[in-house]
Design a protein around this motif. Sequence first.
Motif, PDB file in Angstrom:
ATOM      1  N   PHE A 125       0.842  -1.205   0.000  1.00  0.00           N
ATOM      2  CA  PHE A 125       0.000   0.000   0.000  1.00  0.00           C
ATOM      3  C   PHE A 125       0.880   1.258   0.000  1.00  0.00           C
ATOM      4  CE2 PHE A 125      -2.153   3.282   2.624  1.00  0.00           C
ATOM      5  CZ  PHE A 125      -3.177   3.592   1.732  1.00  0.00           C
ATOM      6  N   GLU A 126       1.916   1.235   0.828  1.00  0.00           N
ATOM      7  CA  GLU A 126       2.811   2.406   0.906  1.00  0.00           C
ATOM      8  C   GLU A 126       3.476   2.667  -0.451  1.00  0.00           C
ATOM      9  OE1 GLU A 126       5.629   3.577   4.507  1.00  0.00           O
ATOM     10  OE2 GLU A 126       6.676   2.370   3.020  1.00  0.00           O
ATOM     11  N   ASP A 127       3.888   1.592  -1.145  1.00  0.00           N
ATOM     12  CA  ASP A 127       4.481   1.748  -2.491  1.00  0.00           C
ATOM     13  C   ASP A 127       3.503   2.475  -3.408  1.00  0.00           C
ATOM     14  OD1 ASP A 127       6.673   0.364  -1.734  1.00  0.00           O
ATOM     15  OD2 ASP A 127       6.124  -1.523  -2.707  1.00  0.00           O
ATOM     16  N   PHE A 128       2.227   2.067  -3.312  1.00  0.00           N
ATOM     17  CA  PHE A 128       1.201   2.673  -4.163  1.00  0.00           C
ATOM     18  C   PHE A 128       1.059   4.169  -3.854  1.00  0.00           C
ATOM     19  CE2 PHE A 128      -3.174   4.021  -4.877  1.00  0.00           C
ATOM     20  CZ  PHE A 128      -3.317   3.707  -6.215  1.00  0.00           C
ATOM     21  N   VAL A 129       0.970   4.482  -2.570  1.00  0.00           N
ATOM     22  CA  VAL A 129       0.769   5.882  -2.162  1.00  0.00           C
ATOM     23  C   VAL A 129       1.978   6.731  -2.575  1.00  0.00           C
ATOM     24  CG1 VAL A 129       0.535   7.406  -0.145  1.00  0.00           C
ATOM     25  CG2 VAL A 129      -0.806   5.312  -0.276  1.00  0.00           C
ATOM     26  N   ASP A 158      -7.565 -14.385   6.050  1.00  0.00           N
ATOM     27  CA  ASP A 158      -8.339 -13.428   5.233  1.00  0.00           C
ATOM     28  C   ASP A 158      -8.029 -12.018   5.714  1.00  0.00           C
ATOM     29  OD1 ASP A 158      -9.650 -15.527   3.962  1.00  0.00           O
ATOM     30  OD2 ASP A 158     -11.222 -15.595   5.500  1.00  0.00           O
ATOM     31  N   ILE A 159      -7.760 -11.144   4.745  1.00  0.00           N
ATOM     32  CA  ILE A 159      -7.380  -9.766   5.093  1.00  0.00           C
ATOM     33  C   ILE A 159      -8.528  -8.806   4.809  1.00  0.00           C
ATOM     34  CG2 ILE A 159      -5.853  -7.830   4.442  1.00  0.00           C
ATOM     35  CD1 ILE A 159      -4.075  -9.796   5.669  1.00  0.00           C
ATOM     36  N   LEU A 182      -5.827   1.296  -7.054  1.00  0.00           N
ATOM     37  CA  LEU A 182      -5.377   0.603  -5.832  1.00  0.00           C
ATOM     38  C   LEU A 182      -5.729  -0.890  -5.893  1.00  0.00           C
ATOM     39  CD1 LEU A 182      -4.149   0.719  -2.976  1.00  0.00           C
ATOM     40  CD2 LEU A 182      -6.417   1.272  -2.098  1.00  0.00           C
ATOM     41  N   ILE A 183      -6.950  -1.184  -6.336  1.00  0.00           N
ATOM     42  CA  ILE A 183      -7.378  -2.594  -6.450  1.00  0.00           C
ATOM     43  C   ILE A 183      -6.419  -3.333  -7.397  1.00  0.00           C
ATOM     44  CG2 ILE A 183      -9.231  -4.116  -7.285  1.00  0.00           C
ATOM     45  CD1 ILE A 183     -11.207  -1.808  -6.482  1.00  0.00           C
ATOM     46  N   GLN A 184      -6.119  -2.680  -8.525  1.00  0.00           N
ATOM     47  CA  GLN A 184      -5.233  -3.289  -9.523  1.00  0.00           C
ATOM     48  C   GLN A 184      -3.829  -3.486  -8.951  1.00  0.00           C
ATOM     49  OE1 GLN A 184      -6.407  -4.505 -12.386  1.00  0.00           O
ATOM     50  NE2 GLN A 184      -4.348  -5.400 -12.599  1.00  0.00           N
ATOM     51  N   HIS A 185      -3.365  -2.493  -8.179  1.00  0.00           N
ATOM     52  CA  HIS A 185      -2.013  -2.556  -7.596  1.00  0.00           C
ATOM     53  C   HIS A 185      -1.886  -3.759  -6.653  1.00  0.00           C
ATOM     54  CE1 HIS A 185       1.820  -0.986  -6.108  1.00  0.00           C
ATOM     55  NE2 HIS A 185       1.387  -1.219  -4.874  1.00  0.00           N
ATOM     56  N   PHE A 186      -2.916  -3.985  -5.819  1.00  0.00           N
ATOM     57  CA  PHE A 186      -2.866  -5.152  -4.927  1.00  0.00           C
ATOM     58  C   PHE A 186      -2.819  -6.440  -5.768  1.00  0.00           C
ATOM     59  CE2 PHE A 186      -4.655  -2.509  -1.275  1.00  0.00           C
ATOM     60  CZ  PHE A 186      -3.545  -2.670  -0.468  1.00  0.00           C
ATOM     61  N   LYS A 187      -3.640  -6.490  -6.837  1.00  0.00           N
ATOM     62  CA  LYS A 187      -3.656  -7.691  -7.707  1.00  0.00           C
ATOM     63  C   LYS A 187      -2.283  -7.897  -8.340  1.00  0.00           C
ATOM     64  CE  LYS A 187      -8.474  -7.953  -9.009  1.00  0.00           C
ATOM     65  NZ  LYS A 187      -9.420  -7.264  -9.875  1.00  0.00           N
ATOM     66  N   ASP A 188      -1.711  -6.808  -8.883  1.00  0.00           N
ATOM     67  CA  ASP A 188      -0.409  -6.915  -9.564  1.00  0.00           C
ATOM     68  C   ASP A 188       0.673  -7.425  -8.621  1.00  0.00           C
ATOM     69  OD1 ASP A 188      -1.641  -5.888 -11.748  1.00  0.00           O
ATOM     70  OD2 ASP A 188      -0.821  -3.850 -11.536  1.00  0.00           O
ATOM     71  N   ASN A 189       0.505  -7.160  -7.320  1.00  0.00           N
ATOM     72  CA  ASN A 189       1.513  -7.581  -6.340  1.00  0.00           C
ATOM     73  C   ASN A 189       1.116  -8.865  -5.613  1.00  0.00           C
ATOM     74  OD1 ASN A 189       3.804  -5.421  -5.991  1.00  0.00           O
ATOM     75  ND2 ASN A 189       1.903  -4.341  -6.492  1.00  0.00           N
ATOM     76  N   ASN A 190       0.139  -9.580  -6.197  1.00  0.00           N
ATOM     77  CA  ASN A 190      -0.326 -10.864  -5.633  1.00  0.00           C
ATOM     78  C   ASN A 190      -0.786 -10.765  -4.187  1.00  0.00           C
ATOM     79  OD1 ASN A 190       0.113 -12.354  -7.953  1.00  0.00           O
ATOM     80  ND2 ASN A 190       2.317 -12.481  -7.478  1.00  0.00           N
ATOM     81  N   ILE A 191      -1.385  -9.633  -3.846  1.00  0.00           N
ATOM     82  CA  ILE A 191      -1.942  -9.500  -2.493  1.00  0.00           C
ATOM     83  C   ILE A 191      -3.446  -9.712  -2.604  1.00  0.00           C
ATOM     84  CG2 ILE A 191      -2.360  -7.908  -0.556  1.00  0.00           C
ATOM     85  CD1 ILE A 191       0.543  -8.508  -0.684  1.00  0.00           C
ATOM     86  N   GLN A 192      -3.931 -10.756  -1.927  1.00  0.00           N
ATOM     87  CA  GLN A 192      -5.370 -11.011  -1.960  1.00  0.00           C
ATOM     88  C   GLN A 192      -6.022 -10.326  -0.786  1.00  0.00           C
ATOM     89  OE1 GLN A 192      -6.750 -14.924  -2.323  1.00  0.00           O
ATOM     90  NE2 GLN A 192      -5.706 -15.288  -4.263  1.00  0.00           N
ATOM     91  N   HIS A 217     -13.987  -3.647  -2.923  1.00  0.00           N
ATOM     92  CA  HIS A 217     -13.566  -4.919  -3.525  1.00  0.00           C
ATOM     93  C   HIS A 217     -13.789  -6.058  -2.521  1.00  0.00           C
ATOM     94  CE1 HIS A 217     -11.087  -7.844  -5.635  1.00  0.00           C
ATOM     95  NE2 HIS A 217     -10.494  -8.091  -4.472  1.00  0.00           N
ATOM     96  N   GLY A 218     -14.286  -7.189  -3.016  1.00  0.00           N
ATOM     97  CA  GLY A 218     -14.389  -8.382  -2.171  1.00  0.00           C
ATOM     98  C   GLY A 218     -15.656  -8.442  -1.341  1.00  0.00           C
ATOM     99  N   GLU A 219     -15.544  -9.122  -0.218  1.00  0.00           N
ATOM    100  CA  GLU A 219     -16.692  -9.428   0.630  1.00  0.00           C
ATOM    101  C   GLU A 219     -16.805  -8.399   1.762  1.00  0.00           C
ATOM    102  OE1 GLU A 219     -18.622 -12.035  -0.051  1.00  0.00           O
ATOM    103  OE2 GLU A 219     -17.312 -12.339  -1.793  1.00  0.00           O
TER     104      GLU A 219
END
Length: 418
Positions: A125-129, A158-159, A182-192, A217-219
């Motif tokens: 997340f910090e990388d993204f920001v 589960d996060i 942000l959603i895409q960034h987590f996906k690109d970094n394999n963070i579920q 995103h998600g539940e």
Amino acid sequence: MCEINTIMEPLTDHNKYRILEDIITPLGRLPYEKQLILKRNLVRDHVELLTKKKCKHSRILPITPSPVLDHYRNKDEFNVHMGKDGDPKTFGFFTGNLGNNSVFAVSPTHLRNVKPEHKQVLQVFEDFVRKSPLPPCYLLNDGGYWRQILIRSNLKGDIMAVVVVHPRNRSSEEINEEKEQLIQHFKDNNIQIHSLYYHLSEHVKSTEKNSKLTLIHGEPYIYEDFLHSKFRISPLSFFQINVKAAEVLHEELLQLAEFKNTNTLLDLCCGIGTFSISFAKYVRNSVGVEQSMSSLNDALANCSINNVHNCFFTLGKLEERLSSVYSSLENVHELVVVLNPGRSGVHPRVIQLLLDYPLVNKLFYISCKPDNVSTARNVTSLLGTGKKKIKPFKLKAFKPVDLFPHTLHYEMIMHFER
Ligand SMILES: C[S@@+](CC[C@H](N)C(=O)[O-])C[C@H]1O[C@@H](n2cnc3c(N)ncnc32)[C@H](O)[C@@H]1O
């Protein structure tokens, strides 16, 4: 709102992780047995403070250890500020000195009570920001955007993450674009991320009442298996941070309370209903009172998830709701009260209402901050108001349970009877 950890030693880029460890996990370098000895002495000091030295030490039961020592925190809040390396978009815990304007955010990388998964989500997340053109928000009026990330998780891994930003007068298109990236960034970094929320907040303390929380995103929920039940947890609901040690706390309380199937349990400050639901099979019924709508909705959902039909919950502040809760009780023979407020205890009116109601004769006050002044005042009032007509309580036992290894904190169950 975030706490600032005040330090004496000047913070540098070299000592920052050690200093943060000393502040957040001050006992972390001691073997756990030594930590428990130290806490035992701390408990004695707190009991003397609470009872004005009138309590026999024999009433203090041994502290129960935590079954897990490391990476136990299932919830962390990381705020943005200047890093000691000069990066203005650093997320972590605040350290420094407000007086001379030297507050810095230090990353939790070295903290042994923080889960590696939380550290990893924070890093990504910090990388993204840092790559985002939008500025950080240190103060509400500084024009910034990025404020905080709240990360929670269950034992399964589960996060749930809540990103807190200051919307300013940015258009919804601009904010939506940030969310998508942000959603895409987590996906690109394999963070579920099981549940990802965005919280637009213009307030110092972002709450469910003052600002909007949106699932992006998600539940909507994460679930935790706890003792023999399953609990739904919403992003802003209270849940004990050390799950396995919280189970021990519940088991200790169960032993002390010696519930009978004729008992009615009053679960005051019930959160998502862990006491009511875990003890449902031992009592006739229970009534929980909770001021947070999100926690109360979870408590109601948790009854149906667990097929529990003898627990009732009511929304509101105890000081305003308790009288009407008393009036709603029917055919009650024996009440058992569990009172588990936040660190600053309850309003004196709550204590007065407990003292005034003749059916309250067995009470467990559970505190995560027994040395807090307001908690001490609550305890002193329960032990005697000086009014002749009102029968005070007696303290039968103190049962400390260590929910927070490496820190100076623990949970105290105080058993009152009259
Ligand atoms: C330490 S948590 C305990 C929750 C629950 N007993 C548990 O173990 O998960 C304290 C809870 O008390 C609630 N609370 C604090 N002050 C309150 C008040 N005056 N009236 C009702 N609820 C209150 C908070 O919203 C929070 O959910």
